[in-house]
Design a protein around this motif. Structure first.
Motif, PDB file in Angstrom:
ATOM      1  N   GLY A  60       6.299 -76.314 -27.524  1.00 17.81           N
ATOM      2  CA  GLY A  60       7.103 -75.765 -28.626  1.00 17.81           C
ATOM      3  C   GLY A  60       6.321 -75.058 -29.711  1.00 17.81           C
ATOM      4  O   GLY A  60       6.912 -74.475 -30.615  1.00 17.81           O
ATOM      5  N   TRP A  61       4.995 -75.080 -29.645  1.00 14.25           N
ATOM      6  CA  TRP A  61       4.240 -74.368 -30.679  1.00 14.25           C
ATOM      7  C   TRP A  61       4.076 -72.905 -30.294  1.00 14.25           C
ATOM      8  O   TRP A  61       4.223 -72.526 -29.133  1.00 14.25           O
ATOM      9  N   LEU A  62       3.803 -72.091 -31.325  1.00 17.65           N
ATOM     10  CA  LEU A  62       3.780 -70.638 -31.132  1.00 17.65           C
ATOM     11  C   LEU A  62       2.345 -70.128 -31.112  1.00 17.65           C
ATOM     12  O   LEU A  62       1.496 -70.596 -31.884  1.00 17.65           O
ATOM     13  N   LEU A  63       2.098 -69.159 -30.246  1.00 17.66           N
ATOM     14  CA  LEU A  63       0.772 -68.552 -30.135  1.00 17.66           C
ATOM     15  C   LEU A  63       0.944 -67.040 -30.181  1.00 17.66           C
ATOM     16  O   LEU A  63       1.799 -66.480 -29.481  1.00 17.66           O
ATOM     17  N   THR A  64       0.137 -66.380 -31.010  1.00 13.63           N
ATOM     18  CA  THR A  64       0.143 -64.918 -31.072  1.00 13.63           C
ATOM     19  C   THR A  64      -1.214 -64.401 -30.602  1.00 13.63           C
ATOM     20  O   THR A  64      -2.143 -65.188 -30.402  1.00 13.63           O
ATOM     21  N   GLU A  65      -1.306 -63.100 -30.462  1.00 15.36           N
ATOM     22  CA  GLU A  65      -2.523 -62.360 -30.082  1.00 15.36           C
ATOM     23  C   GLU A  65      -2.728 -62.369 -28.560  1.00 15.36           C
ATOM     24  O   GLU A  65      -2.936 -63.416 -27.945  1.00 15.36           O
ATOM     25  N   ASN A  66      -2.708 -61.164 -28.018  1.00 17.98           N
ATOM     26  CA  ASN A  66      -2.943 -61.003 -26.576  1.00 17.98           C
ATOM     27  C   ASN A  66      -4.219 -61.698 -26.111  1.00 17.98           C
ATOM     28  O   ASN A  66      -4.243 -62.301 -25.034  1.00 17.98           O
ATOM     29  N   THR A  67      -5.270 -61.592 -26.921  1.00 16.39           N
ATOM     30  CA  THR A  67      -6.565 -62.141 -26.493  1.00 16.39           C
ATOM     31  C   THR A  67      -6.553 -63.668 -26.439  1.00 16.39           C
ATOM     32  O   THR A  67      -7.444 -64.267 -25.837  1.00 16.39           O
ATOM     33  N   ALA A  68      -5.569 -64.298 -27.103  1.00 17.04           N
ATOM     34  CA  ALA A  68      -5.421 -65.757 -27.020  1.00 17.04           C
ATOM     35  C   ALA A  68      -4.373 -66.138 -25.971  1.00 17.04           C
ATOM     36  O   ALA A  68      -4.557 -67.095 -25.208  1.00 17.04           O
ATOM     37  N   ILE A  69      -3.272 -65.371 -25.945  1.00 11.76           N
ATOM     38  CA  ILE A  69      -2.161 -65.723 -25.048  1.00 11.76           C
ATOM     39  C   ILE A  69      -2.563 -65.571 -23.576  1.00 11.76           C
ATOM     40  O   ILE A  69      -2.265 -66.448 -22.739  1.00 11.76           O
ATOM     41  N   LEU A  70      -3.226 -64.477 -23.253  1.00 15.35           N
ATOM     42  CA  LEU A  70      -3.510 -64.207 -21.835  1.00 15.35           C
ATOM     43  C   LEU A  70      -4.418 -65.271 -21.207  1.00 15.35           C
ATOM     44  O   LEU A  70      -4.085 -65.813 -20.139  1.00 15.35           O
ATOM     45  N   PRO A  71      -5.545 -65.651 -21.853  1.00 12.22           N
ATOM     46  CA  PRO A  71      -6.337 -66.747 -21.250  1.00 12.22           C
ATOM     47  C   PRO A  71      -5.585 -68.076 -21.250  1.00 12.22           C
ATOM     48  O   PRO A  71      -5.768 -68.883 -20.323  1.00 12.22           O
ATOM     49  N   TYR A  72      -4.729 -68.293 -22.253  1.00 12.81           N
ATOM     50  CA  TYR A  72      -3.973 -69.545 -22.289  1.00 12.81           C
ATOM     51  C   TYR A  72      -3.054 -69.633 -21.064  1.00 12.81           C
ATOM     52  O   TYR A  72      -3.017 -70.664 -20.370  1.00 12.81           O
ATOM     53  N   VAL A  73      -2.337 -68.555 -20.791  1.00  5.79           N
ATOM     54  CA  VAL A  73      -1.430 -68.553 -19.621  1.00  5.79           C
ATOM     55  C   VAL A  73      -2.247 -68.728 -18.344  1.00  5.79           C
ATOM     56  O   VAL A  73      -1.884 -69.523 -17.464  1.00  5.79           O
ATOM     57  N   ALA A  74      -3.365 -68.010 -18.253  1.00 10.42           N
ATOM     58  CA  ALA A  74      -4.203 -68.132 -17.050  1.00 10.42           C
ATOM     59  C   ALA A  74      -4.669 -69.580 -16.853  1.00 10.42           C
ATOM     60  O   ALA A  74      -4.660 -70.103 -15.737  1.00 10.42           O
ATOM     61  N   ASP A  75      -5.057 -70.222 -17.948  1.00 15.01           N
ATOM     62  CA  ASP A  75      -5.564 -71.597 -17.841  1.00 15.01           C
ATOM     63  C   ASP A  75      -4.459 -72.594 -17.502  1.00 15.01           C
ATOM     64  O   ASP A  75      -4.732 -73.653 -16.926  1.00 15.01           O
ATOM     65  N   ARG A  76      -3.232 -72.263 -17.883  1.00 12.09           N
ATOM     66  CA  ARG A  76      -2.127 -73.174 -17.554  1.00 12.09           C
ATOM     67  C   ARG A  76      -1.763 -73.125 -16.072  1.00 12.09           C
ATOM     68  O   ARG A  76      -1.119 -74.033 -15.564  1.00 12.09           O
ATOM     69  N   PHE A  77      -2.138 -72.039 -15.406  1.00 13.22           N
ATOM     70  CA  PHE A  77      -1.813 -71.891 -13.976  1.00 13.22           C
ATOM     71  C   PHE A  77      -3.096 -71.548 -13.213  1.00 13.22           C
ATOM     72  O   PHE A  77      -3.256 -70.442 -12.680  1.00 13.22           O
ATOM     73  N   PRO A  78      -4.037 -72.496 -13.157  1.00  8.18           N
ATOM     74  CA  PRO A  78      -5.376 -72.179 -12.626  1.00  8.18           C
ATOM     75  C   PRO A  78      -5.360 -71.765 -11.157  1.00  8.18           C
ATOM     76  O   PRO A  78      -6.239 -71.012 -10.715  1.00  8.18           O
ATOM     77  N   ALA A  79      -4.366 -72.233 -10.402  1.00 13.50           N
ATOM     78  CA  ALA A  79      -4.348 -71.899  -8.970  1.00 13.50           C
ATOM     79  C   ALA A  79      -4.231 -70.390  -8.750  1.00 13.50           C
ATOM     80  O   ALA A  79      -4.647 -69.881  -7.699  1.00 13.50           O
ATOM     81  N   ALA A  80      -3.690 -69.684  -9.727  1.00 19.77           N
ATOM     82  CA  ALA A  80      -3.525 -68.230  -9.568  1.00 19.77           C
ATOM     83  C   ALA A  80      -4.844 -67.479  -9.758  1.00 19.77           C
ATOM     84  O   ALA A  80      -4.943 -66.303  -9.395  1.00 19.77           O
ATOM     85  N   GLY A  81      -5.843 -68.139 -10.335  1.00 22.24           N
ATOM     86  CA  GLY A  81      -7.162 -67.505 -10.484  1.00 22.24           C
ATOM     87  C   GLY A  81      -7.148 -66.280 -11.394  1.00 22.24           C
ATOM     88  O   GLY A  81      -7.890 -65.323 -11.152  1.00 22.24           O
TER      89      GLY A  81
END
Ligand SMILES: N[C@@H](CCC(=O)N[C@@H](CS)C(=O)NCC(=O)O)C(=O)O
Length: 209
Positions: A60-81
């Protein structure tokens, strides 16, 4: 997770990341000119700057900035590499590319060139910076299929930004390796899906305005 997005804006990079990862996600459309959501509510309540992307995480918390959001999403779904492991040289190189795309291309060049309210001198100043930055990309992409060794969230972001070239008279064909890279990444099924969905939403938004 929910993504606050505007069609064909930089937020599309995160949509691509979700599709590439096969991740469940909700999408909340923002009118970034009026700073309103489709239900009429004030987007400034979500992001004081009125900018997309904003990610609402599963907690439920909010995150801004592409440079933060994109690695965060990648790290949440590590199987996608979609991002190398934290602490590695490759991860540092991912951050390097994200920073380059965000500051040197997105904000440094494309925003002043595309913004109809930018003074002509500001647009011209930014346009003059484009060639050296695209030359750097040309050199790298002439020798590499992706920005890193495999598709990553940096490619999602760069493709999103390169997609703006046609709207501001930038001829990608002047940089053949960049052009070929853009065509290649845009043809990936998940990227093509994001591009066509957001193009349809963009056209709908234009018609409403
Ligand atoms: N620093 C932000 C900037 C995001 C940004 O520039 N978003 C644009 C769309 S590509 C936007 O929302 N523009 C509307 C505005 O600035 O009012 C980031 O890198 O995520």
């Amino acid at each position: 997770m929910d993504l606050y997005f505007s069609p064909l804006a930089c937020s599309m990079a995160t949509r691509i990341a979700f599709y590439e990862a096969g991740a469940p996600a909700g999408f909340i459309q923002v009118d970034t000119k009026k700073k309103k959501l489709r239900d009429g509510s004030d987007f400034h309540a979500i992001n004081a700057l009125g900018q997309v992307p904003v990610l609402r995480t599963d907690e439920g918390w909010l995150l801004t900035e592409n440079t933060a959001i994109l690695p965060y999403v990648a790290d949440r779904f590590p199987a996608a590499g979609l991002a190398p492991s934290p602490g590695t040289r490759e991860r540092a190189q991912l951050q390097q590319w994200l920073g380059f795309i965000s500051t040197e291309l997105h904000k440094g060049v494309f925003v002043p060139v595309l913004d109809p309210t930018a003074p002509p001198e500001a647009a011209e100043y930014a346009r003059q910076k484009l060639d050296r930055r695209f030359d750097l990309l040309q050199t790298h992409l002439a020798a590499h299929e992706y920005l890193l060794d495999r598709f990553s969230v940096a490619d999602a972001y760069l493709t999103t930004v390169l997609n703006w070239a046609k709207y501001c008279g930038v001829e990608l064909a002047e940089w053949p390796a960049v052009d070929a890279y853009f065509q290649r990444i845009a043809a990936r099924p998940h990227v093509a899906r994001a591009l066509s969905e957001e193009m349809a939403l963009f056209r709908e938004e234009q018609a409403r305005q």
